[in-house]
Scaffold this motif. Structure first.
Motif, PDB file in Angstrom:
ATOM      1  N   GLY A 159      -7.102   9.131 -14.674  1.00  0.00           N
ATOM      2  CA  GLY A 159      -5.953   9.742 -15.197  1.00  0.00           C
ATOM      3  C   GLY A 159      -4.664   9.065 -14.648  1.00  0.00           C
ATOM      4  O   GLY A 159      -3.516   9.119 -15.550  1.00  0.00           O
ATOM      5  N   HIS A 160      -4.481   8.743 -13.552  1.00  0.00           N
ATOM      6  CA  HIS A 160      -3.256   8.076 -12.965  1.00  0.00           C
ATOM      7  C   HIS A 160      -3.064   6.913 -13.875  1.00  0.00           C
ATOM      8  O   HIS A 160      -2.111   6.435 -14.083  1.00  0.00           O
ATOM      9  CB  HIS A 160      -3.429   7.605 -11.411  1.00  0.00           C
ATOM     10  CG  HIS A 160      -3.210   8.820 -10.620  1.00  0.00           C
ATOM     11  ND1 HIS A 160      -1.919   9.479 -10.244  1.00  0.00           N
ATOM     12  CD2 HIS A 160      -4.169   9.667  -9.877  1.00  0.00           C
ATOM     13  CE1 HIS A 160      -2.287  10.458  -9.752  1.00  0.00           C
ATOM     14  NE2 HIS A 160      -3.372  10.623  -9.332  1.00  0.00           N
ATOM     15  N   ALA A 161      -4.086   5.869 -13.950  1.00  0.00           N
ATOM     16  CA  ALA A 161      -4.115   4.484 -14.776  1.00  0.00           C
ATOM     17  C   ALA A 161      -3.715   5.001 -16.194  1.00  0.00           C
ATOM     18  O   ALA A 161      -2.708   4.267 -16.562  1.00  0.00           O
ATOM     19  CB  ALA A 161      -5.387   3.937 -14.648  1.00  0.00           C
ATOM     20  N   GLN A 195      -4.097  12.732   0.729  1.00  0.00           N
ATOM     21  CA  GLN A 195      -4.049  13.174  -0.375  1.00  0.00           C
ATOM     22  C   GLN A 195      -3.998  12.181  -1.327  1.00  0.00           C
ATOM     23  O   GLN A 195      -3.889  12.467  -2.747  1.00  0.00           O
ATOM     24  CB  GLN A 195      -2.301  13.883  -0.618  1.00  0.00           C
ATOM     25  CG  GLN A 195      -1.215  13.097  -0.193  1.00  0.00           C
ATOM     26  CD  GLN A 195       0.064  13.772  -0.068  1.00  0.00           C
ATOM     27  OE1 GLN A 195       0.495  14.368  -1.210  1.00  0.00           O
ATOM     28  NE2 GLN A 195       0.483  13.809   1.083  1.00  0.00           N
ATOM     29  N   ILE A 196      -3.856  10.715  -1.088  1.00  0.00           N
ATOM     30  CA  ILE A 196      -4.223   9.773  -2.055  1.00  0.00           C
ATOM     31  C   ILE A 196      -5.630   9.402  -2.316  1.00  0.00           C
ATOM     32  O   ILE A 196      -6.264   8.766  -1.407  1.00  0.00           O
ATOM     33  CB  ILE A 196      -3.457   8.301  -1.313  1.00  0.00           C
ATOM     34  CG1 ILE A 196      -2.199   8.656  -0.943  1.00  0.00           C
ATOM     35  CG2 ILE A 196      -3.518   7.433  -2.490  1.00  0.00           C
ATOM     36  CD1 ILE A 196      -1.186   9.191  -1.993  1.00  0.00           C
ATOM     37  N   ARG A 197      -6.086  10.172  -3.250  1.00  0.00           N
ATOM     38  CA  ARG A 197      -7.604  10.129  -3.415  1.00  0.00           C
ATOM     39  C   ARG A 197      -8.009   9.327  -4.732  1.00  0.00           C
ATOM     40  O   ARG A 197      -7.034   8.825  -5.495  1.00  0.00           O
ATOM     41  CB  ARG A 197      -8.110  11.621  -3.703  1.00  0.00           C
ATOM     42  CG  ARG A 197      -7.764  12.486  -2.586  1.00  0.00           C
ATOM     43  CD  ARG A 197      -8.189  13.779  -2.888  1.00  0.00           C
ATOM     44  NE  ARG A 197      -7.291  14.475  -4.083  1.00  0.00           N
ATOM     45  CZ  ARG A 197      -7.779  15.545  -4.762  1.00  0.00           C
ATOM     46  NH1 ARG A 197      -8.684  16.251  -4.522  1.00  0.00           N
ATOM     47  NH2 ARG A 197      -6.798  15.827  -5.583  1.00  0.00           N
ATOM     48  N   VAL A 198      -9.162   8.882  -4.987  1.00  0.00           N
ATOM     49  CA  VAL A 198      -9.598   8.154  -6.092  1.00  0.00           C
ATOM     50  C   VAL A 198     -10.345   9.020  -7.220  1.00  0.00           C
ATOM     51  O   VAL A 198     -10.543   8.370  -8.224  1.00  0.00           O
ATOM     52  CB  VAL A 198     -10.408   6.772  -5.797  1.00  0.00           C
ATOM     53  CG1 VAL A 198      -9.466   6.044  -4.726  1.00  0.00           C
ATOM     54  CG2 VAL A 198     -11.799   7.482  -5.073  1.00  0.00           C
ATOM     55  N   PHE A 245       3.344   8.332  -6.107  1.00  0.00           N
ATOM     56  CA  PHE A 245       2.841   6.831  -5.141  1.00  0.00           C
ATOM     57  C   PHE A 245       1.872   6.188  -6.131  1.00  0.00           C
ATOM     58  O   PHE A 245       1.963   4.671  -6.070  1.00  0.00           O
ATOM     59  CB  PHE A 245       1.959   7.292  -3.964  1.00  0.00           C
ATOM     60  CG  PHE A 245       1.345   6.082  -3.421  1.00  0.00           C
ATOM     61  CD1 PHE A 245       2.061   5.314  -2.567  1.00  0.00           C
ATOM     62  CD2 PHE A 245      -0.115   5.703  -3.681  1.00  0.00           C
ATOM     63  CE1 PHE A 245       1.482   4.169  -1.963  1.00  0.00           C
ATOM     64  CE2 PHE A 245      -0.586   4.760  -2.826  1.00  0.00           C
ATOM     65  CZ  PHE A 245      -0.001   3.733  -2.290  1.00  0.00           C
ATOM     66  N   TYR A 246       1.048   6.651  -7.041  1.00  0.00           N
ATOM     67  CA  TYR A 246       0.273   5.858  -7.897  1.00  0.00           C
ATOM     68  C   TYR A 246       1.231   5.396  -8.897  1.00  0.00           C
ATOM     69  O   TYR A 246       0.799   4.113  -9.413  1.00  0.00           O
ATOM     70  CB  TYR A 246      -0.706   6.564  -8.374  1.00  0.00           C
ATOM     71  CG  TYR A 246      -2.156   6.858  -7.608  1.00  0.00           C
ATOM     72  CD1 TYR A 246      -3.045   5.694  -7.386  1.00  0.00           C
ATOM     73  CD2 TYR A 246      -2.558   8.043  -7.050  1.00  0.00           C
ATOM     74  CE1 TYR A 246      -4.066   5.658  -6.824  1.00  0.00           C
ATOM     75  CE2 TYR A 246      -3.815   7.913  -6.291  1.00  0.00           C
ATOM     76  CZ  TYR A 246      -4.618   6.774  -6.227  1.00  0.00           C
ATOM     77  OH  TYR A 246      -5.737   7.084  -5.486  1.00  0.00           O
ATOM     78  N   MET A 247       2.312   5.935  -9.325  1.00  0.00           N
ATOM     79  CA  MET A 247       3.257   5.539 -10.443  1.00  0.00           C
ATOM     80  C   MET A 247       3.890   4.141  -9.650  1.00  0.00           C
ATOM     81  O   MET A 247       3.611   3.001 -10.457  1.00  0.00           O
ATOM     82  CB  MET A 247       4.267   6.547 -10.505  1.00  0.00           C
ATOM     83  CG  MET A 247       4.977   6.064 -11.566  1.00  0.00           C
ATOM     84  SD  MET A 247       6.693   6.771 -11.872  1.00  0.00           S
ATOM     85  CE  MET A 247       7.569   6.643 -10.302  1.00  0.00           C
ATOM     86  N   VAL A 248       4.251   4.066  -8.525  1.00  0.00           N
ATOM     87  CA  VAL A 248       4.894   2.854  -8.154  1.00  0.00           C
ATOM     88  C   VAL A 248       3.973   1.891  -7.673  1.00  0.00           C
ATOM     89  O   VAL A 248       4.073   0.601  -7.955  1.00  0.00           O
ATOM     90  CB  VAL A 248       5.971   3.101  -6.913  1.00  0.00           C
ATOM     91  CG1 VAL A 248       7.226   4.060  -7.363  1.00  0.00           C
ATOM     92  CG2 VAL A 248       5.215   3.720  -5.713  1.00  0.00           C
ATOM     93  N   ALA A 249       2.824   2.279  -7.166  1.00  0.00           N
ATOM     94  CA  ALA A 249       1.758   1.298  -6.742  1.00  0.00           C
ATOM     95  C   ALA A 249       1.060   0.628  -7.928  1.00  0.00           C
ATOM     96  O   ALA A 249       1.104  -0.732  -8.100  1.00  0.00           O
ATOM     97  CB  ALA A 249       0.697   2.046  -5.923  1.00  0.00           C
ATOM     98  N   ARG A 304      -4.199  18.771 -10.230  1.00  0.00           N
ATOM     99  CA  ARG A 304      -5.393  18.144  -9.396  1.00  0.00           C
ATOM    100  C   ARG A 304      -4.891  17.280  -8.392  1.00  0.00           C
ATOM    101  O   ARG A 304      -5.627  17.035  -7.233  1.00  0.00           O
ATOM    102  CB  ARG A 304      -6.115  17.322 -10.364  1.00  0.00           C
ATOM    103  CG  ARG A 304      -7.078  17.930 -11.461  1.00  0.00           C
ATOM    104  CD  ARG A 304      -7.330  17.261 -12.696  1.00  0.00           C
ATOM    105  NE  ARG A 304      -7.984  17.980 -13.662  1.00  0.00           N
ATOM    106  CZ  ARG A 304      -7.358  18.625 -14.717  1.00  0.00           C
ATOM    107  NH1 ARG A 304      -6.200  18.838 -14.607  1.00  0.00           N
ATOM    108  NH2 ARG A 304      -8.385  19.191 -15.569  1.00  0.00           N
ATOM    109  N   GLU A 305      -3.755  17.006  -8.605  1.00  0.00           N
ATOM    110  CA  GLU A 305      -3.168  16.033  -7.583  1.00  0.00           C
ATOM    111  C   GLU A 305      -1.540  16.467  -7.026  1.00  0.00           C
ATOM    112  O   GLU A 305      -1.044  17.443  -7.557  1.00  0.00           O
ATOM    113  CB  GLU A 305      -2.727  14.487  -7.951  1.00  0.00           C
ATOM    114  CG  GLU A 305      -4.069  14.092  -8.543  1.00  0.00           C
ATOM    115  CD  GLU A 305      -4.942  13.225  -7.266  1.00  0.00           C
ATOM    116  OE1 GLU A 305      -4.733  13.827  -6.312  1.00  0.00           O
ATOM    117  OE2 GLU A 305      -5.579  12.265  -7.773  1.00  0.00           O
ATOM    118  N   THR A 306      -1.221  16.189  -5.625  1.00  0.00           N
ATOM    119  CA  THR A 306       0.007  16.546  -5.219  1.00  0.00           C
ATOM    120  C   THR A 306       1.327  15.818  -5.873  1.00  0.00           C
ATOM    121  O   THR A 306       0.941  14.513  -6.422  1.00  0.00           O
ATOM    122  CB  THR A 306       0.105  16.190  -3.785  1.00  0.00           C
ATOM    123  OG1 THR A 306       0.089  15.027  -3.376  1.00  0.00           O
ATOM    124  CG2 THR A 306      -0.958  16.837  -2.780  1.00  0.00           C
TER     125      THR A 306
END
Length: 288
Positions: free
Chosen positions: A71-73, A63-66, A182-186, A174-176
């Motif tokens: 959008g995450h950035a 589920q951790i896709r690129v 996860f992307y937030m903390v990373a 689009r994402e779980t």
């Protein structure tokens, strides 16, 4: 028992988010003056990555896709900026005032969701937004109290938090929830590491419980909020954040002897009435 409706699930997740945000505010207040905002955000995010790794190992890294990395950035640059402003505001204003000023964020978030996400407004949501705005004006009293640096900082913070809510809603399509958190903390661990390298001071042992509380509630708040936004429209979820005000005011009174102000309580009552009407409107079909 019949399965809970998406609206009731969204309300339950939002209650978890409200409690988490309240405890996160307390942890920041305890650390304010002893640690820079950049360092708080770095340590919180680094601990958050460690907490999430076992969950990802169990639920799968697939589920951790690129695909939506941009959008995450975007979300995390906006959110990181808002958090720095929020921590600065906590250092300058009473907690109830900080929370009251944050409540312009749902207005921004809902407006951006309508403009860019194609969400629709119904009568209940209009009432929640209208009474929420009136309640905030009662608390802030523009023209009757001094507009300090803290107030200006929190108004800017509210815009960034509102934009964070709108981008989070876009990502939930689009994402779980786990991937978003996860992307937030990373990503914010990297941002915080770079920023805090200029202001770093070694943490003291007595700060450890508050840093752990900050990290845990930071994760749970955003996970619950993301699940709530995935279950219902942002225009329904965002006004529910107004309920944080009486909760924060109660904690501020019990822990820091910050007095209840009549205008704050009046504004909170107006805000609550708008949320009650909105929730009643959304759940009417479920009750029937």
């Amino acid at each position: 028992m019949p399965p809970a409706s998406p609206t009731l699930k969204a309300i339950a997740w939002m209650m978890g988010a409200l409690l988490s945000f309240a405890f996160m505010t307390i942890s920041v207040r305890e650390l304010t003056g002893e640690m820079h905002a950049f360092q708080m955000l770095f340590i919180r995010s680094a601990i958050g990555v460690c907490i999430l790794l076992p969950f990802l190992q169990r639920q799968g890294w697939g589920q951790i896709r690129v695909a939506h990395l941009g959008g995450h950035a975007t979300r995390n640059v906006i959110h990181f900026t808002g958090q720095v402003l929020w921590i600065s505001g906590i250092a300058l204003l009473p907690l109830a005032t900080v929370t009251a000023l944050e409540f312009t964020a749902p207005l921004w978030g809902g407006a951006l969701a309508v403009l860019f996400l194609g969400e629709k407004m119904n009568r209940g949501r209009w009432i929640a937004f209208g009474l929420g705005f009136v309640g905030v004006l009662v608390i802030i009293r523009p023209g009757f109290i001094e507009v300090s640096d803290g107030i200006l900082i929190m108004l800017a913070c509210a815009f960034f938090f509102g934009a964070t809510g709108a981008t989070t809603k876009w990502l939930t399509r689009r994402e779980t929830a786990l991937a978003i958190v996860f992307y937030m903390v990373a990503m914010q661990a990297v941002m915080g590491a770079v920023a805090s390298s200029f202001v770093w001071t070694p943490p003291a042992w007595h700060q450890t419980p508050w840093l752990l509380l900050l990290a845990i509630t930071g994760l749970s708040a955003h996970y619950c909020l993301t699940r709530a936004l995935a279950a219902a429209d942002a225009t329904f979820i965002m006004p529910m954040e107004f309920l944080r005000l009486p909760l924060i005011a109660l904690f501020a009174y019990l822990l820091y002897a910050e007095a209840f102000e009549f205008m704050t309580l009046l504004g909170a009552a107006i805000i609550f009435s708008g949320n009650f009407v909105s929730i009643r409107h959304e759940t009417r079909s479920v009750v029937r």
